[in-house]
Design a protein around this motif. Structure first.
Motif, short mmCIF file in Angstrom:
data_model
loop_
_atom_site.label_atom_id
_atom_site.label_comp_id
_atom_site.label_asym_id
_atom_site.label_seq_id
_atom_site.Cartn_x
_atom_site.Cartn_y
_atom_site.Cartn_z
N ASP A 30 0.86 -1.18 0.00
CA ASP A 30 0.00 0.00 0.00
C ASP A 30 0.90 1.23 0.00
O ASP A 30 0.99 1.96 0.98
N ALA A 31 1.61 1.41 -1.11
CA ALA A 31 2.59 2.49 -1.23
C ALA A 31 2.71 2.91 -2.69
O ALA A 31 2.50 2.10 -3.59
N ALA A 32 3.07 4.18 -2.89
CA ALA A 32 3.29 4.69 -4.24
C ALA A 32 4.52 4.00 -4.83
O ALA A 32 5.45 3.69 -4.10
N PRO A 33 4.53 3.74 -6.10
CA PRO A 33 3.52 4.08 -7.10
C PRO A 33 2.51 2.97 -7.35
O PRO A 33 1.73 3.04 -8.29
N TYR A 34 2.52 1.91 -6.52
CA TYR A 34 1.67 0.73 -6.78
C TYR A 34 0.19 1.09 -6.85
O TYR A 34 -0.34 1.79 -5.99
N ARG A 35 -0.44 0.59 -7.93
CA ARG A 35 -1.88 0.72 -8.15
C ARG A 35 -2.30 -0.48 -8.98
O ARG A 35 -1.48 -1.09 -9.66
#
Length: 179
Positions: A30-35
């Motif tokens: 649950d951290a950028a840049p993960y989507r």
């Protein structure tokens, strides 16, 4: 990964597909840049529709992931897969074409909006197949296993690296800015 980073466009029609999606969702940070975006369709520049099981934005790559809940032993080669007495075209080939069409669509869309410089910042789009049945064994030649991943912790039985190994790997391309 929390729901604000995970977008499921349509509900899965199959419980086993939803289980595969849930496994990936649990593995992603649950951290950028993960989507991630699951169960959607896009239309390519020729008007053809393509279904996508899962698209994951990782540190440097957009992974277009085809989920397969195959049970049994998989044999064959880069083009044809054989399992349970049946032969089929490799789902990796289909995922590769989808990834290429999707990358072209992204680039065309940005160009149309006047963002020629931004085209260079589009992440690399990589196809993967996630074979997520716990009774699956990959007996393909080593070169035919490239971009195939199995369940985390099942490498010895499945013959494939776990999906997290690739999705969480150190960047191979220019990293995506954390915004």
């Amino acid at each position: 990964m929390k729901d604000d980073r995970w977008v499921q466009i349509a509900e899965s029609q199959f419980a086993h597909e939803q289980e595969g999606l849930d496994l990936v969702k649990q593995a992603l940070p649950d951290a950028a840049p993960y989507r991630a975006w699951a169960n959607f369709e896009f239309r390519d520049s020729r008007g053809r529709w393509h279904e996508v099981d899962l698209l994951v934005l990782a540190r440097d790559t957009l992974f277009l992931i085809e989920l397969k809940h195959y049970r049994g032993v998989l044999t064959g080669n880069d083009h044809l897969w054989k399992r349970n007495g049946r032969t089929e075209d490799s789902p990796l080939l289909l995922a590769r074409r989808k990834a290429q069409y999707f990358a072209s669509l992204l680039k065309d869309s940005i160009r149309q909006r006047g963002g020629h410089d931004a085209v260079r910042r589009i992440p690399y789009v990589q196809e993967l197949v996630f074979l997520h049945h716990n009774e699956f064994v990959c007996d393909l030649p080593p070169n035919s296993r490239i971009n195939l991943y199995g369940l985390d912790g099942h490498q010895k039985t499945s013959g494939l690296p776990g999906i997290s190994e690739r999705l969480l790997a150190a960047p191979r391309h220019e990293p995506i800015p954390e915004r």
